[in-house]
Design a protein around this motif. Structure first.
Motif, mmCIF file in Angstrom:
data_model
loop_
_atom_site.group_PDB
_atom_site.id
_atom_site.type_symbol
_atom_site.label_atom_id
_atom_site.label_comp_id
_atom_site.label_asym_id
_atom_site.label_seq_id
_atom_site.Cartn_x
_atom_site.Cartn_y
_atom_site.Cartn_z
ATOM 1 N N PRO A 1 -17.852 -10.586 -10.662
ATOM 2 C CA PRO A 1 -17.618 -9.417 -11.527
ATOM 3 C C PRO A 1 -18.721 -8.370 -11.475
ATOM 4 O O PRO A 1 -18.518 -7.248 -11.947
ATOM 5 N N GLU A 2 -19.884 -8.705 -10.865
ATOM 6 C CA GLU A 2 -20.940 -7.692 -10.780
ATOM 7 C C GLU A 2 -20.659 -6.670 -9.681
ATOM 8 O O GLU A 2 -21.342 -5.638 -9.587
ATOM 9 N N ILE A 3 -19.645 -6.925 -8.837
ATOM 10 C CA ILE A 3 -19.318 -5.982 -7.765
ATOM 11 C C ILE A 3 -18.777 -4.683 -8.360
ATOM 12 O O ILE A 3 -17.786 -4.686 -9.087
ATOM 13 N N LYS A 4 -19.437 -3.590 -8.043
ATOM 14 C CA LYS A 4 -19.016 -2.285 -8.547
ATOM 15 C C LYS A 4 -18.003 -1.606 -7.623
ATOM 16 O O LYS A 4 -17.195 -0.789 -8.066
ATOM 17 N N ARG A 5 -18.082 -1.917 -6.325
ATOM 18 C CA ARG A 5 -17.133 -1.324 -5.380
ATOM 19 C C ARG A 5 -16.799 -2.340 -4.298
ATOM 20 O O ARG A 5 -17.692 -2.957 -3.711
ATOM 21 N N ALA A 6 -15.508 -2.532 -4.028
ATOM 22 C CA ALA A 6 -15.058 -3.453 -2.986
ATOM 23 C C ALA A 6 -13.960 -2.777 -2.179
ATOM 24 O O ALA A 6 -12.977 -2.280 -2.741
ATOM 25 N N ARG A 7 -14.134 -2.760 -0.850
ATOM 26 C CA ARG A 7 -13.173 -2.090 0.024
ATOM 27 C C ARG A 7 -12.868 -2.963 1.244
ATOM 28 O O ARG A 7 -13.663 -3.823 1.619
ATOM 29 N N PHE A 8 -11.716 -2.698 1.857
ATOM 30 C CA PHE A 8 -11.306 -3.395 3.070
ATOM 31 C C PHE A 8 -11.026 -2.358 4.155
ATOM 32 O O PHE A 8 -10.344 -1.360 3.904
ATOM 33 N N TRP A 9 -11.529 -2.616 5.372
ATOM 34 C CA TRP A 9 -11.392 -1.674 6.480
ATOM 35 C C TRP A 9 -10.848 -2.404 7.710
ATOM 36 O O TRP A 9 -11.187 -3.555 7.962
ATOM 37 N N MET A 10 -10.034 -1.689 8.501
ATOM 38 C CA MET A 10 -9.471 -2.274 9.714
ATOM 39 C C MET A 10 -9.414 -1.216 10.821
ATOM 40 O O MET A 10 -9.256 -0.028 10.533
ATOM 41 N N THR A 11 -9.558 -1.664 12.065
ATOM 42 C CA THR A 11 -9.452 -0.752 13.208
ATOM 43 C C THR A 11 -8.028 -0.755 13.755
ATOM 44 O O THR A 11 -7.319 -1.757 13.683
#
Length: 281
Positions: free
Chosen positions: A195-205
């Motif tokens: 829960p301390e994560i302020k930003r989470a993203r997923f990236w793909m090529t």
């Protein structure tokens, strides 16, 4: 040596069974089960050691229970579709799966708090075909054409499909590639358990060739999941497209190149700012 039951004989299931077969000291017996047993038998013929095959409908919990009770495996690996993850079987591929483990490892050994997490998935392989997906075509195209979604400051933020991109320099001769932000389901559990994560993203090529084909198919309606009437019967365009595309399980022998999947974490350790990238090539 353990007995392993693999459920699913698509592209992912084929890879899983090949990997298990390479470890006879770990997996003494392998059972491969799928809705279509002939797919299991085709994979079995590719191996240099015998395995057992079986037929099972992964949508049917009673059938799965009966198979597990009959085989009594030490381990069950779910390589079926995401729809079957709603049963008692939980899937763990690379993402979701290993990337979740990477995040937990980073938190346990390298960070007091992770404030930013970026999951990066690069497929730098080339199968030489005009257009094909390297796993289930319907799932792949639905993921890519859906709105992007990421976690920031306690809420979900949506973006238009593939509208956010940047250049990322990948290691080990892969080089610079354009990565596109999209939604992926492991973000849900990661922000819940960290829960301390302020930003989470997923990236793909994606290759330019893949994106151009996808643009044309989308423009003419072939990626739609809404049924249409054709010659007196209902069909789903995306499912029809899936039937026309190469079977992902057939791509292995043609594919050359590397993949890189990993997690970039930024946060704090002993009061100091810190960043790390943990990955597999």
């Amino acid at each position: 040596m353990a007995k392993v039951l693999v459920v699913g004989a698509g592209g992912v299931g084929g890879v899983v069974v090949h990997k298990c077969a390479q470890l006879p000291g770990v997996f003494g017996e392998i059972v491969l089960a799928s809705r279509t047993e002939s797919k299991c038998k085709a994979i079995a013929e590719q191996l240099n050691r015998p395995i057992k095959t079986a037929q099972v409908d992964a949508d049917s919990v009673p059938e799965l229970i009966a198979l597990i009770n009959a085989e009594k495996p030490a381990l069950v690996i779910n390589a079926a579709l995401p729809y079957q993850n709603l049963t008692a079987l939980l899937g763990s591929g690379f993402d979701p799966g290993v990337t979740n483990v990477y995040t937990a490892y980073l938190k346990k050994h390298h960070f007091d708090e992770i404030h930013s997490l970026d999951i990066i998935d690069c497929n730098a392989g080339d199968h030489g075909l005009p257009f094909a997906t390297n796993f289930n075509s319907e799932i792949n195209i639905r993921e890519v054409t859906a709105n992007g979604r990421y976690w920031e400051n306690g809420t979900w933020v949506e973006t238009a499909p593939l509208s956010v991109d940047r250049i990322f320099d990948f290691p080990e001769e892969i080089g610079s590639k354009t990565i596109y932000m999209m939604y992926h389901e492991e973000l849900e559990s990661l922000v819940k358990h960290f829960p301390e994560i302020k930003r989470a993203r997923f990236w793909m090529t994606f290759s330019d060739n893949y994106l151009k084909h996808l643009e044309v198919l989308r423009n003419v309606g072939m990626t739609s999941i809404d049924p249409i009437t054709f010659e007196g019967r209902k069909i789903v365009p995306l499912q029809f497209l899936k039937a026309l595309l190469p079977d992902p399980a057939s791509l292995g022998p043609f594919t050359k190149g590397k993949t890189c999947i990993g997690c970039i974490a930024q946060g704090v350790k002993d009061g100091e700012l810190k960043a790390m990238f943990i990955y597999n090539v």
